[in-house]
Design a protein around this motif. Structure first.
Motif, mmCIF file in Angstrom:
data_model
loop_
_atom_site.group_PDB
_atom_site.id
_atom_site.type_symbol
_atom_site.label_atom_id
_atom_site.label_comp_id
_atom_site.label_asym_id
_atom_site.label_seq_id
_atom_site.Cartn_x
_atom_site.Cartn_y
_atom_site.Cartn_z
ATOM 1 N N UNK A 127 0.687 -1.134 -0.084
ATOM 2 C CA UNK A 127 0.000 0.072 -0.125
ATOM 3 C C UNK A 127 0.811 1.237 -0.125
ATOM 4 N N UNK A 128 1.959 1.255 0.815
ATOM 5 C CA UNK A 128 2.742 2.310 0.643
ATOM 6 C C UNK A 128 3.369 2.725 -0.384
ATOM 7 N N UNK A 129 3.889 1.670 -1.142
ATOM 8 C CA UNK A 129 4.479 1.748 -2.519
ATOM 9 C C UNK A 129 3.346 2.350 -3.425
ATOM 10 N N UNK A 130 2.095 1.722 -3.366
ATOM 11 C CA UNK A 130 1.208 2.139 -4.289
ATOM 12 C C UNK A 130 0.746 3.712 -4.152
ATOM 13 N N UNK A 131 1.082 4.237 -2.828
ATOM 14 C CA UNK A 131 0.616 5.574 -2.658
ATOM 15 C C UNK A 131 1.799 6.425 -3.214
ATOM 16 N N UNK A 132 3.082 5.994 -3.013
ATOM 17 C CA UNK A 132 4.310 6.794 -3.443
ATOM 18 C C UNK A 132 4.174 6.800 -5.015
ATOM 19 N N UNK A 133 3.808 5.830 -5.770
ATOM 20 C CA UNK A 133 3.760 5.971 -7.046
ATOM 21 C C UNK A 133 2.554 6.831 -7.422
ATOM 22 N N UNK A 134 1.627 6.709 -6.551
ATOM 23 C CA UNK A 134 0.319 7.730 -7.164
ATOM 24 C C UNK A 134 0.991 9.255 -6.923
ATOM 25 N N UNK A 135 1.741 9.699 -6.067
ATOM 26 C CA UNK A 135 2.086 10.999 -5.728
ATOM 27 C C UNK A 135 3.052 11.349 -6.871
ATOM 28 N N UNK A 136 3.904 10.312 -7.423
ATOM 29 C CA UNK A 136 4.735 10.712 -8.459
ATOM 30 C C UNK A 136 4.030 10.951 -9.696
ATOM 31 N N UNK A 137 3.087 10.272 -9.936
ATOM 32 C CA UNK A 137 2.241 10.337 -11.084
ATOM 33 C C UNK A 137 1.690 11.708 -11.197
ATOM 34 N N UNK A 138 0.955 12.046 -9.871
ATOM 35 C CA UNK A 138 0.367 13.359 -9.796
ATOM 36 C C UNK A 138 1.253 14.484 -9.965
ATOM 37 N N UNK A 139 2.565 14.529 -9.382
ATOM 38 C CA UNK A 139 3.624 15.421 -9.773
ATOM 39 C C UNK A 139 3.864 15.774 -11.265
ATOM 40 N N UNK A 140 3.950 14.167 -11.911
ATOM 41 C CA UNK A 140 4.043 14.472 -13.268
ATOM 42 C C UNK A 140 2.995 14.912 -14.075
ATOM 43 N N UNK A 141 1.939 14.586 -13.807
ATOM 44 C CA UNK A 141 0.669 15.060 -14.428
ATOM 45 C C UNK A 141 0.186 16.394 -14.271
ATOM 46 N N UNK A 142 0.480 17.019 -13.100
ATOM 47 C CA UNK A 142 -0.145 18.637 -12.973
ATOM 48 C C UNK A 142 1.016 19.322 -12.497
ATOM 49 N N UNK A 143 2.108 19.514 -13.094
ATOM 50 C CA UNK A 143 3.225 20.569 -12.526
ATOM 51 C C UNK A 143 2.904 21.980 -12.619
ATOM 52 N N UNK A 144 1.763 22.292 -13.508
ATOM 53 C CA UNK A 144 1.297 23.523 -13.631
ATOM 54 C C UNK A 144 0.446 23.964 -12.334
ATOM 55 N N UNK A 145 -0.319 23.045 -11.881
ATOM 56 C CA UNK A 145 -1.223 23.416 -10.957
ATOM 57 C C UNK A 145 -0.101 23.714 -9.339
ATOM 58 N N UNK A 146 0.596 22.921 -9.419
ATOM 59 C CA UNK A 146 1.703 23.015 -8.144
ATOM 60 C C UNK A 146 2.238 24.363 -8.293
ATOM 61 N N UNK A 147 2.453 24.743 -9.820
ATOM 62 C CA UNK A 147 3.130 26.209 -9.690
ATOM 63 C C UNK A 147 2.246 27.361 -9.226
ATOM 64 N N UNK A 148 0.858 27.224 -9.581
ATOM 65 C CA UNK A 148 0.044 28.250 -9.218
ATOM 66 C C UNK A 148 -0.234 28.000 -7.873
#
Length: 280
Positions: A8-29
């Motif tokens: 489960x921890x590995x899965x959560x880490x992968x989901x976070x990395x995917x989100x970072x890669x998918x929405x870099x513009x939102x994080x900048x905002x």
């Protein structure tokens, strides 16, 4: 169980990395918004340090507005209250109009007695019901009153030293006391007056003559057994008889020459002429 947790921890880490890669513009905002909020808070804090009295001024202005609103409300209520009350000036005018008819009801007095019943005339703390007229004079002729009680002769009263004599039951103010209970406290006045008369040659002269006036007594004043009207002068002549109330005493009017012969009538006229010359 341990493998399921690790997975489960590995899965959560992968989901976070995917989100970072998918929405870099939102994080900048988000980072930009955080930074701008920090700048705004910093600016507001710096402004407060520069102007520490701004907040107090705002409070004073708000309090002033509230006070003005209360005053306007109070003034409005006062205006409504005044409009509901009757007009004071109109009430005063109505009262004056009501008083005028009362004043018109008073009628002038045409009595022959002159100015009487003045409350301002006081003697020894007692209000006198009579005031002497302007024509009052002290006589030159020495008039006297001879009192009689039935057939008893009483002491003579000399009544030529004053211009008027008050007769009554009130001994504190009466010049000639009358103690009979039927007499009033201020019963009558014996008054000398300077009056005009016609001489034998038709000319007009003046002389001092005695008069009697009743002050509205309860049981009256009698001249030669005739009751006189109150508040009116009656001229007296030699040998006239006066009575007061139901008293049995009689007062006979004479003067110093009355016991002489009738030939002294001419002398009496000469005395009156002397009085006229002294008054003129």
């Amino acid at each position: 169980l341990w493998l399921s947790l690790q997975e489960r921890e590995d899965h959560c880490g992968r989901v976070k990395e995917e989100r970072k890669q998918r929405h870099p513009a939102e994080q900048e905002q988000r980072r930009d918004r955080d930074r701008s909020g920090d700048r705004d808070r910093h600016k507001e804090h710096s402004d407060r340090k520069k102007n520490p009295g701004a907040r107090s001024h705002e409070r004073d202005a708000q309090n002033l507005r509230e006070q003005q609103a209360e005053r306007e409300l109070h003034n409005e209520r006062r205006r409504e209250h005044r409009q509901g009350e009757p007009n004071a000036e109109a009430w005063q005018s109505d009262s004056k109009q009501k008083e005028k008819p009362a004043a018109n009801k008073e009628k002038p007095s045409f009595e022959l007695s002159g100015a009487l019943l003045e409350d301002s005339n006081t003697f020894r703390g007692v209000v006198i019901k009579y005031s002497e007229p302007p024509e009052a004079r002290i006589p030159k002729t020495r008039w006297r009153l001879y009192p009689f009680k039935n057939d008893e002769f009483l002491p003579v009263m000399y009544i030529h030293r004053q211009s008027a004599y008050l007769l009554g039951r009130h001994r504190r103010i009466a010049d000639i006391p009358i103690d009979h209970p039927s007499c009033s406290k201020q019963h009558a006045v014996f008054q000398y007056r300077l009056v005009e008369y016609t001489r034998a040659d038709g000319t007009v002269g003046r002389r001092v003559r005695p008069y009697i006036i009743d002050l509205g007594s309860g049981n009256g004043t009698f001249l030669n057994n005739q009751r006189i009207e109150p508040q009116r002068y009656y001229e007296l002549k030699e040998k006239d008889v006066l009575k007061f109330g139901f008293s049995s005493r009689e007062y006979v009017l004479l003067h110093e020459s009355s016991d002489k012969s009738e030939a002294n009538t001419k002398d009496d006229d000469e005395d009156e002429e002397k009085e006229e010359e002294s008054d003129s």
